[in-house]
Write a protein that holds these residues in place. Sequence first.
Motif, short mmCIF file in Angstrom:
data_model
loop_
_atom_site.label_atom_id
_atom_site.label_comp_id
_atom_site.label_asym_id
_atom_site.label_seq_id
_atom_site.Cartn_x
_atom_site.Cartn_y
_atom_site.Cartn_z
N LYS A 133 0.81 -1.23 0.00
CA LYS A 133 0.00 0.00 0.00
C LYS A 133 0.84 1.27 0.00
O LYS A 133 0.30 2.38 -0.20
CB LYS A 133 -0.94 0.01 1.21
N ARG A 134 2.15 1.13 0.21
CA ARG A 134 3.00 2.34 0.17
C ARG A 134 2.98 2.93 -1.24
O ARG A 134 3.08 2.21 -2.23
CB ARG A 134 4.43 2.02 0.57
N THR A 135 2.87 4.24 -1.32
CA THR A 135 2.82 4.90 -2.64
C THR A 135 4.21 5.19 -3.19
O THR A 135 4.36 5.58 -4.35
CB THR A 135 2.03 6.21 -2.55
N HIS A 136 5.25 5.02 -2.38
CA HIS A 136 6.63 5.17 -2.85
C HIS A 136 7.55 4.46 -1.85
O HIS A 136 7.19 4.27 -0.69
CB HIS A 136 7.03 6.64 -2.98
#
Length: 275
Positions: free
Chosen positions: A204-207
């Motif tokens: 779920k981390r966007t980066h």
Amino acid sequence: MNPRKHPRKKNASAMKMLGAQVAAFRRAGGFTQRSLSERVVADEETIASIEQGRRPLKADFAEMLDELLDTKGALSVGVANMPAIDQFPLWAEQFVDHEREAISLSSFENQVVPGLLQTEAYAREIFDTRVPAFDEDEIETKTAARMERQEIVQRKVPPTLSFVLWEPILHFPLGGRRVYINQLNHLRACGELPGVSIQFLPLKRTHHAGISGPFVLLETPDHQHLAYAESQQGSHWVSDPDSVSIMARKYAMLRSQALTPEESRDLLDELLGEQ
């Protein structure tokens, strides 16, 4: 023709070592490559290729060189006992040596479970799906070598081992349900070993700091810091302090972006509970 009946590949590492011995015996006998080629009626390029490990030394040629160079049969014995298959390709041998001696190892992986944490069945599946394909002998040899490497993790006093894995690895059922579940259980058990830290980087981390791909950081007993990276085109060592520092900073950032070891164990328990 059945591909499994193809002649087995020669061990490139052993060919290189045997070639170096030919060169050493040649020089000790007072020959240049050209003068030796003239005595044995062979191309100078043939001698050079053998010495560089690019061409195998044949048994009859080894016998001829043993007699001419007075090597007491050393080259013939080397040819007769040369392993048929590389446990590790040449580019990986130095890594395995450093890995075995390291006092700390940090690994980021975004494709598959790291080799030190793989079950035997999982490792075999990785080698079995390789393109171009390995034959059965190569698969068994490389799987056995990978399992031998894992003594590092099982030592009574292991090095400090840190692993950060991208979460999609945990959802990739490589080898089917049984292999997949056993691998998850094995990861759970490895996370309880002394000196071992396993963390998962959430999907779920966007980066995150590992976009450039997997890599390994090593610290040697004399406190030299090295890095190792693999890609589709090959693998390479990084020893330049500035470059190693950059990768160490990436790894530190990855650890801060990942779940804690405790949260990672909870994630594994959750996945295993769904099976």
